[in-house]
Design a protein around this motif. Sequence first.
Motif, PDB file in Angstrom:
ATOM      1  N   LEU A   1       0.956  -1.164   0.198  1.00 41.64           N
ATOM      2  CA  LEU A   1       0.099   0.044   0.090  1.00 41.64           C
ATOM      3  C   LEU A   1       0.911   1.155  -0.143  1.00 41.64           C
ATOM      4  CD1 LEU A   1      -2.550  -1.102   2.392  1.00 41.64           C
ATOM      5  CD2 LEU A   1      -2.909  -0.975   0.143  1.00 41.64           C
ATOM      6  N   GLY A   2       2.031   1.175   0.600  1.00 40.56           N
ATOM      7  CA  GLY A   2       2.945   2.320   0.545  1.00 40.56           C
ATOM      8  C   GLY A   2       3.565   2.635  -0.720  1.00 40.56           C
ATOM      9  N   VAL A   3       3.949   1.647  -1.447  1.00 42.01           N
ATOM     10  CA  VAL A   3       4.493   1.620  -2.622  1.00 42.01           C
ATOM     11  C   VAL A   3       3.584   2.081  -3.708  1.00 42.01           C
ATOM     12  CG1 VAL A   3       5.477   0.187  -4.781  1.00 42.01           C
ATOM     13  CG2 VAL A   3       6.395   0.008  -2.430  1.00 42.01           C
ATOM     14  N   ALA A   4       2.281   1.919  -3.284  1.00 37.73           N
ATOM     15  CA  ALA A   4       1.118   2.478  -4.298  1.00 37.73           C
ATOM     16  C   ALA A   4       0.650   3.810  -4.073  1.00 37.73           C
ATOM     17  CB  ALA A   4      -0.030   1.456  -4.044  1.00 37.73           C
ATOM     18  N   GLY A   5       1.444   4.433  -2.792  1.00 36.39           N
ATOM     19  CA  GLY A   5       1.281   5.814  -2.841  1.00 36.39           C
ATOM     20  C   GLY A   5       0.323   6.307  -1.902  1.00 36.39           C
ATOM     21  N   PHE A   6      -0.245   5.354  -1.033  1.00 39.39           N
ATOM     22  CA  PHE A   6      -1.267   5.807  -0.222  1.00 39.39           C
ATOM     23  C   PHE A   6      -0.703   6.380   1.134  1.00 39.39           C
ATOM     24  CE2 PHE A   6      -3.501   2.337  -2.352  1.00 39.39           C
ATOM     25  CZ  PHE A   6      -4.382   2.993  -3.340  1.00 39.39           C
ATOM     26  N   ASP A   7      -1.373   7.123   1.970  1.00 38.79           N
ATOM     27  CA  ASP A   7      -1.211   7.772   3.043  1.00 38.79           C
ATOM     28  C   ASP A   7      -1.317   6.738   4.180  1.00 38.79           C
ATOM     29  OD1 ASP A   7      -0.430   9.402   5.230  1.00 38.79           O
ATOM     30  OD2 ASP A   7      -2.332  10.331   5.419  1.00 38.79           O
TER      31      ASP A   7
END
Length: 88
Positions: free
Chosen positions: A79-85
Amino acid sequence: MAKVEHTSDARVLVGIDISKHRHEVLIAVPGKTRRRRLTITNSTDDFMRLIAILREYGLPVRIGFEATGNYHRVLMYHLGVAGFDLKG
């Protein structure tokens, strides 16, 4: 019932309850009174499915975790790699 207000910083709010084999996801979308619930397994295929669902909203996404042990780490990475906070 609470009044829903729209602001320019509207974002999708996601809560994820983590467990060893599956994760329970609750998604709150601005302007909607009902929340979406889904269950994903602890697998890369389901992580990608969740990412695709969240991107479809076209809004910024903030995700909070109720982590159990270390089972959240791989999902949090994707989820972090996908750019989410992310909020732990």
